[in-house]
Design a protein around this motif. Structure first.
Motif, mmCIF file in Angstrom:
data_model
loop_
_atom_site.group_PDB
_atom_site.id
_atom_site.type_symbol
_atom_site.label_atom_id
_atom_site.label_comp_id
_atom_site.label_asym_id
_atom_site.label_seq_id
_atom_site.Cartn_x
_atom_site.Cartn_y
_atom_site.Cartn_z
ATOM 1 N N HIS A 181 -16.412 39.562 27.833
ATOM 2 C CA HIS A 181 -17.658 38.848 28.005
ATOM 3 C C HIS A 181 -18.127 38.602 29.320
ATOM 4 C CE1 HIS A 181 -17.568 37.708 23.532
ATOM 5 N NE2 HIS A 181 -16.241 37.107 23.915
ATOM 6 N N HIS A 227 -17.482 34.083 34.512
ATOM 7 C CA HIS A 227 -18.078 32.881 34.468
ATOM 8 C C HIS A 227 -18.737 32.688 35.857
ATOM 9 C CE1 HIS A 227 -14.188 32.162 32.146
ATOM 10 N NE2 HIS A 227 -15.047 31.246 31.521
ATOM 11 N N ARG A 284 -21.131 36.143 32.326
ATOM 12 C CA ARG A 284 -20.732 35.657 30.925
ATOM 13 C C ARG A 284 -22.064 34.857 30.527
ATOM 14 N NH1 ARG A 284 -18.088 31.318 28.805
ATOM 15 N NH2 ARG A 284 -15.987 32.053 27.318
ATOM 16 N N PRO A 285 -22.169 34.863 29.121
ATOM 17 C CA PRO A 285 -23.259 33.748 28.718
ATOM 18 C C PRO A 285 -22.847 32.498 29.072
ATOM 19 C CG PRO A 285 -22.726 35.292 27.082
ATOM 20 C CD PRO A 285 -21.680 35.619 28.041
ATOM 21 N N GLY A 286 -23.796 31.774 29.754
ATOM 22 C CA GLY A 286 -23.577 30.332 30.137
ATOM 23 C C GLY A 286 -23.013 30.300 31.610
ATOM 24 N N GLU A 292 -15.319 31.040 20.925
ATOM 25 C CA GLU A 292 -15.017 30.518 22.352
ATOM 26 C C GLU A 292 -16.421 29.932 22.824
ATOM 27 O OE1 GLU A 292 -13.860 34.423 24.382
ATOM 28 O OE2 GLU A 292 -14.244 33.023 25.998
ATOM 29 N N PHE A 293 -17.470 30.490 22.796
ATOM 30 C CA PHE A 293 -18.804 30.168 23.106
ATOM 31 C C PHE A 293 -19.307 28.629 22.411
ATOM 32 C CE2 PHE A 293 -18.865 34.536 24.441
ATOM 33 C CZ PHE A 293 -19.176 34.567 25.722
ATOM 34 N N GLU A 315 -17.397 25.825 23.702
ATOM 35 C CA GLU A 315 -17.947 25.310 24.989
ATOM 36 C C GLU A 315 -19.311 24.767 25.037
ATOM 37 O OE1 GLU A 315 -18.036 28.713 27.568
ATOM 38 O OE2 GLU A 315 -15.746 29.123 27.320
ATOM 39 N N LEU A 352 -21.763 26.184 23.728
ATOM 40 C CA LEU A 352 -23.075 27.205 23.889
ATOM 41 C C LEU A 352 -23.098 28.018 22.524
ATOM 42 C CD1 LEU A 352 -24.939 28.124 26.203
ATOM 43 C CD2 LEU A 352 -23.400 30.038 26.391
ATOM 44 N N SER A 388 -25.031 31.618 21.794
ATOM 45 C CA SER A 388 -24.383 32.656 22.385
ATOM 46 C C SER A 388 -22.927 32.693 21.465
ATOM 47 C CB SER A 388 -23.873 32.628 23.867
ATOM 48 O OG SER A 388 -25.190 32.717 24.786
#
Lengths: 347, 347
Positions: free
Chosen positions: A237, A240, A260-262, B93-94, B97, B99, B102
């Motif tokens: 992914h 961070h 990573r996304p976010g 996992e997104f 969090e 998000l 995503s």
């Protein structure tokens, strides 16, 4: 006195210049005992036009206070002090928020914007001395000088990158760039407890130092291959926090590829571009954040100094060469040719 | 069943289409009782090429569950549910969090990416029903329906803008754009306690609603004049948080002009550009941060719903027109012509 001047790309000279003197009641005059050449000095060294020179250079130095204006109260002659790369009053609303690089005092600014002063010299007139200078509790010949000198820029800049990226114990960090700032971003991320620190760089002596500073992985590949390697190391992914410590468009694009996304791209390499991809295809689709800027290193000096004084952190390891003022022109060329990582100057 | 299709710019039709049916064991079939037209639907309405159509449209809806696949456990036939504009499993996992936009589930995505489903229709097959749908504790004819419908997109999107901008009691906020998202960003900033909320917009009916939602100031000027007005209202330095709820380059440039050093530009207007200024002359010099993206509205539904149910927040006030499915094409034109702020559709 003698000082370093840049006349144009590839043309750095050390010459006699008028002595720096106190001009404002808030000034201090500092005899420079240690300075250095910065990776960011290499941008003008690569591209400066002769009509823009000669310019005084050098924005990282420490030294002994020789004289102070009548309004200076926090430092006195004889004190050993370090100067951040930005002049600030440490009292305006931005300074109080820790953003000294946006100090609203009319005398505030960058050394690189001062026409008649520069750190790669025998002496410097320091405006807003009470706000700008920080006293160092060691002697001028202390073995800790190289590490304390990094508080003027590169350590605080690497730390800023990690702080505004939001590095903590749960973050996987990738640092793009194995220059002094990138390496000290590694050390900073390690200090902040990052779970994983991937260093992208291709100079083994530098990436070895990066490992010593806390890098858990090193990726020498760039571009698509480098992106794939980082993704493989981060569970697919991405990272961070991506610290972009170069400043070029390829480095920015690499950051977009591995974040990573976010996540956050934290930039401290002075961008050599104005426009960049930020739309749906790059940042927006996955809520990628962009952070960073000129580091308010003044804000971090008190926080970072104890670890240097007690020996738990040795950011001065980024210096791999020492010279006197006469050796500065060769020092620029050595850094431009990547023969030296970072040159310490003893005027 | 009947559904809305976009054939190209300015060409929206309501036609008979094959009935939506359960296809995956994690699907639910929802009979739509309330939907709406989104400001973002106006981008393709302005520019879609005929060769890209016809496409099913609509990504904001709520309705009654008619049937569920065998693996669905959290909703059952008869439940009134709201669907966010993004499909997500709420377990990856997104999603964990927060998000959800995503989400890494292969079935996740945006309604606008679903070829055979759309919210401006009589029924919708909802993939990943357990993750996507949220049960509403009211009847389908409740007076709260308009406000609850905003949880599908515009309220959560405005709230996301405020949250990722870091709005708190000490922040001065400027919202660019008086569309539904901009107005609900105002309401969100007010809910988060912002010290000052400046709304930039030029439609009095909308900015009046903005004032009702908590805007402390309204600036109708744009460009340099608008920038100067906001700076004057913020003590000269600009806004800590600028919420850009339009998506155009002029709106982005306006945001750069009014954001305070160290501040955040929070974008939730889908950018109609890929490249933008981010270098020393725009974001970098003063450590301006860029945040935002497609809002994970699923993450905010449980948090925002109580204030709607107890009547303390009325985001549904953004609807100023109601129509049935036959009125959808006219609704698009009304919104494009700014005759309607936001059109509620009762299929």
């Amino acid at each position: 006195m003698r000082a370093t001047l840049m006349y144009g790309a590839g043309d750095v000279r050390v010459e006699k210049v008028p002595d720096s003197v106190i001009k404002q009641p808030t000034d201090a005059l500092v005899r420079v005992t240690a300075a250095c050449i910065c990776g960011s000095d290499l941008w003008p060294y690569a591209s400066m036009k002769p009509e823009d020179g000669p310019a005084r250079v050098g924005h990282e130095f420490l030294g002994v206070v020789e004289a102070t204006g009548p309004e200076v109260t926090t430092v006195k002659p004889g004190d050993l002090v370090v100067a951040p790369f930005a002049i600030s009053d440490n009292t305006c609303e931005f300074c109080r928020e820790g953003l000294h690089t946006s100090c609203s005092n009319p005398q505030a600014g960058f050394w690189d914007g001062e026409a008649e002063e520069g750190g790669q010299a025998q002496a410097v007139r320091v405006p807003l001395a009470d706000g700008t200078l920080v006293k160092l509790p060691v002697a001028a010949d202390s073995a800790l000088i190289p590490s304390l000198l990094t508080l003027s820029d590169v350590f605080g800049t690497g730390y800023h990158a990690a702080v505004v990226g939001g590095v903590n114990e749960r973050t996987r960090v990738t640092v793009i760039g194995d220059g002094a700032v990138g390496l000290l971003a590694v050390l900073s991320a390690q200090r902040l407890g990052a779970e994983q620190i991937i260093l992208m760089g291709r100079h083994p002596a530098r990436t070895d130092l990066g490992r010593a500073f806390g890098a858990t992985d090193v990726v020498s590949a760039r571009g698509e291959e480098g992106v794939a390697a980082v993704r493989a190391l981060t569970g697919g992914h991405g990272a961070h926090v991506v610290i972009e410590a170069v400043g070029t468009m390829p480095a920015y694009e690499q950051a977009c590829g591995i974040v990573r996304p976010g996540g956050v791209i934290s930039r401290v390499g002075a961008p050599q571009y104005e426009e960049a991809p930020v739309g749906f295809g790059s940042l927006f689709r996955h809520n990628i954040r962009l952070a960073g800027g000129p580091a308010p290193v003044r804000a971090y000096i008190e926080e970072l100094m104890p670890g240097i004084l007690d020996g738990t952190m040795e950011p001065g390891r980024v210096f791999d060469a020492v010279t006197d003022l006469d050796g500065v022109p060769a020092g620029y060329q050595d850094m431009a040719d990547r023969r030296s990582l970072k040159v310490l100057v003893k005027p």
